[in-house]
Structure formats: C-alpha cells, structure tokens
Design an enzyme around this catalytic site. Structure first.
Site, mmCIF file in Angstrom:
data_model
loop_
_atom_site.group_PDB
_atom_site.id
_atom_site.type_symbol
_atom_site.label_atom_id
_atom_site.label_comp_id
_atom_site.label_asym_id
_atom_site.label_seq_id
_atom_site.Cartn_x
_atom_site.Cartn_y
_atom_site.Cartn_z
ATOM 1 N N CYS A 1 0.811 -1.227 0.000
ATOM 2 C CA CYS A 1 0.000 0.000 0.000
ATOM 3 C C CYS A 1 0.840 1.272 0.000
ATOM 4 O O CYS A 1 0.626 2.182 -0.811
ATOM 5 C CB CYS A 1 -0.983 -0.016 1.171
ATOM 6 S SG CYS A 1 -0.224 0.051 2.815
ATOM 7 N N HIS B 1 -2.499 1.249 6.883
ATOM 8 C CA HIS B 1 -2.913 1.153 5.485
ATOM 9 C C HIS B 1 -3.086 2.562 4.936
ATOM 10 O O HIS B 1 -3.413 3.496 5.672
ATOM 11 C CB HIS B 1 -4.212 0.364 5.333
ATOM 12 C CG HIS B 1 -4.513 0.017 3.899
ATOM 13 N ND1 HIS B 1 -3.778 -0.913 3.195
ATOM 14 C CD2 HIS B 1 -5.447 0.487 3.029
ATOM 15 C CE1 HIS B 1 -4.257 -1.016 1.959
ATOM 16 N NE2 HIS B 1 -5.258 -0.158 1.839
ATOM 17 N N HIS C 1 -5.768 1.941 -4.336
ATOM 18 C CA HIS C 1 -4.867 1.398 -3.306
ATOM 19 C C HIS C 1 -4.461 -0.030 -3.645
ATOM 20 O O HIS C 1 -5.064 -0.680 -4.508
ATOM 21 C CB HIS C 1 -5.537 1.446 -1.924
ATOM 22 C CG HIS C 1 -6.633 0.435 -1.723
ATOM 23 N ND1 HIS C 1 -6.843 -0.222 -0.535
ATOM 24 C CD2 HIS C 1 -7.584 -0.048 -2.582
ATOM 25 C CE1 HIS C 1 -7.874 -1.044 -0.657
ATOM 26 N NE2 HIS C 1 -8.347 -0.952 -1.871
#
Length: 349
Positions: free
Chosen positions: A264, A311, A323
């Site tokens: 990520c 994240h 993402h």
C-alpha cells in the site's frame, strides 16, 4: 446537490463493480455455496482472514520502516568511510610536511638562536633568518595542531561508525522479526483460504466486496462527504494520481515498491516520487505529512486508515481511492470510506 450526485455516482459505480465481480449474481441466481467445516460460517472465515492480513499489514509497515532506517544508516556509514579516507590522506600529508620541517631544522645545525648570532658574520642576515625561523616555528606549531585535530576527528568518526553499525544491526534484527511475522500471518491466511472450495472462494470475494460497499454506504450516509468542495488536484497531485491509477491490476506484494507489484505505501510513495515529491516510505510515517480536513481533500491526497495507521490509499475524487489492498489482491479502486479513516494528509501542502 451536485456534490451529493457525484458521491452517489461514485457509490453506484463501486456497487456495480462489486456486483459484476460476483459469479453467483452474474448467473442471475442466488448464491448458495456450502459453508466451511468446523462450525464456522463463511463470514467468520472472511473476518478471520482479514484480521490475519491486517496483522500482516502491521508487520509489513514495521519491516518497511526498519528497511528505510537501514538504508539511512548504511548511507551514513558510507559517508563516514569517505571522511575517514579523506582524514587519513590529510594525516599523511601533514606528516610529510612535519618531516620536511624537521629535516630543514636538522640541516641548519639545530643551534639555538644565541649561538647562531655569535657565529654569524652578518647580524642583519641573521635577524632576517630569525624572523623566518619564528614564522617557521609558528607554521610547525599550526601543522601539529592540525594533525592533532585530524587525528581527533578520525577517533570521532570511528565512534560514530560504531554507533551507526549498532543501529544497522538493530534494524536488521527488526527486519528479520517483522519478515517472519509477515510470512507467518500470510501463510495462516492462505491456509485458511486454501481449505475452501472454489465456490466458497468466489463467495468469500463477494462477501469482502459487500463489506466494503456497506462501509462506504454508511460513510456517505453519515454526511462525511457533505461540504466536500471537490477542489482540483495540484499539478503534482495529477501526476501522482495518473501514476497510481496506471498500476491498477498489478498484484499486492508486501515490501514491494514496483514496478511490477506494490504494497500500500509502496504504491503511494512511488506515485508521489513519480510526481517529483519524495515522501516517507511507510503509511505510519506518511501520517506525519500535513493533515487536511476531509471536506478539503483533493485528488492526490493520501488517506491513512485504521488506528495504527497501517494502510494508506490515494484519493482520486468522487469519494473513491486507488490502493494496493492486501496479499492475494491487485491494485484497485474502492470507496474512500470502505475502511476506518484515521486522517487525510497532503504530500505537497
């Protein structure tokens, strides 16, 4: 009204994506895959798998941070090594000059100034020589002082190098521990998923998408997007979004920074690097970037998720992000509110 309509359009598109990805709904029939064994529902298995991947994500962030610090320490050690080489060369040069001065004094006989005056046939010439001698003595004193300073610098370099080596080793230990944890969590999740039948795996993906859709719908219903101005991206933000969206379809691989795969924060950091802005490597470090309110966010901003900031996704507008989700998934689009938001940050604030 216009902003609500745009948010509604984004929500509809995300919903349609989830529906089209579901084999059972494509067939136009109710999906009735068998439930897993051991008394667990498929939803419970999904939650367990997601939790394992979340833990893997936390460990991945720790690994990436240790790796980033390792690179920093390695660079400092190289810098110190270059200073040591330069210092050693300087000492060699100073010792050569000191030796030359000593030899010159030896050739003059090493007599004290009073004796040289008594033996001299030309007092004026002697006095001129004495002045040069004093200058030479000062130069020698300065040379010895510089030699001592350079030797002291080398000792400090050695101490600094030792400290950086210790940090380097500590980071290496952290990396190994984090790597082991990542691999263990991913393996456990993959083992859980491997026990499912093909229909159950398809249903699992559908449940995952439905959970994201419900979270996004709840987020929008809460009024989170009310007042969002829909500000245009900066020029750098546009380039970052273009880079990130061009990676859609590439697999998530923990610790990866492209070009074939990403985790990520690897995706977001590389997207902004492509836009000409270097930002921290991990999502937890990216959280330190300047924060903006949700109502003020614009394409290119980063949304940090979960309480532990493990994240991150890039906002692309209309309530959506791009993402790299987790192992086993590819870079994709999803709702900005499909996960718990911790903060919105702006790399080019």
């Amino acid at each position: 009204m216009r902003k609500r309509r745009r948010g509604s359009i984004a929500l509809t598109l995300l919903c349609a994506t989830a529906l089209l990805a579901s084999p059972g709904l494509l067939a136009g029939t109710a999906f009735a895959a068998p439930e897993p064994q051991q008394g667990k529902s498929l939803e419970q298995v999904r939650e367990e798998i997601e939790d394992l991947y979340r833990q893997a994500g936390t460990a991945t962030d720790a690994f990436n941070l240790a790796e980033s610090e390792t690179r920093t320490q390695s660079a400092k050690i190289v810098e110190i090594a270059n200073l040591v080489v330069a210092g050693q060369d300087r000492i060699t040069s100073l010792k050569g000059r000191a030796g030359a001065a000593a030899r010159a004094q030896y050739r003059s006989g090493g007599l004290p100034p009073g004796a040289q005056l008594a033996l001299s046939n030309n007092p004026t010439q002697f006095l001129d020589g004495s002045d040069r001698l004093r200058q030479g003595e000062k130069a020698t004193s300065d040379l010895l002082s510089e030699l001592n300073r350079t030797q002291s610098d080398l000792q400090q370099y050695a101490m600094d190098a030792t400290a950086h080596w210790e940090k380097l080793e500590a980071n290496r230990v952290k990396q190994e521990a984090s790597k082991k944890q990542v691999e263990e969590k991913i393996k456990a999740a993959e083992e859980l998923e491997s026990k499912l039948e093909a229909e159950q795996k398809a249903r699992l993906l559908q449940l995952e998408q439905e959970a994201q859709y419900k979270a996004q719908a709840a987020w929008l219903s809460s009024g989170a997007m009310n007042g969002v101005t829909g500000a245009a991206a900066s020029e750098a933000g546009k380039r970052a979004v273009q880079f990130a969206t061009a990676q859609i379809g590439k697999p998530y691989v923990w610790g990866a920074e492209g070009p074939g795969s990403y985790d990520c924060s690897g995706l977001t950091s590389q997207a902004w690097l492509a836009a000409g802005k270097r930002i921290p490597r991990t999502s937890q470090e990216q959280l330190r970037l300047p924060k903006v309110a949700i109502k003020d966010m614009r394409p290119g901003d980063l949304i940090i998720y979960f309480d532990d900031a493990t994240h991150v996704g890039m906002y692309i507008g209309d309530g959506a992000i791009v993402h790299a989700p987790r192992p086993g998934r590819n870079v994709t689009l999803t709702g900005a509110g499909s996960m718990p938001i911790k903060a919105v940050v702006r790399p080019d604030a």
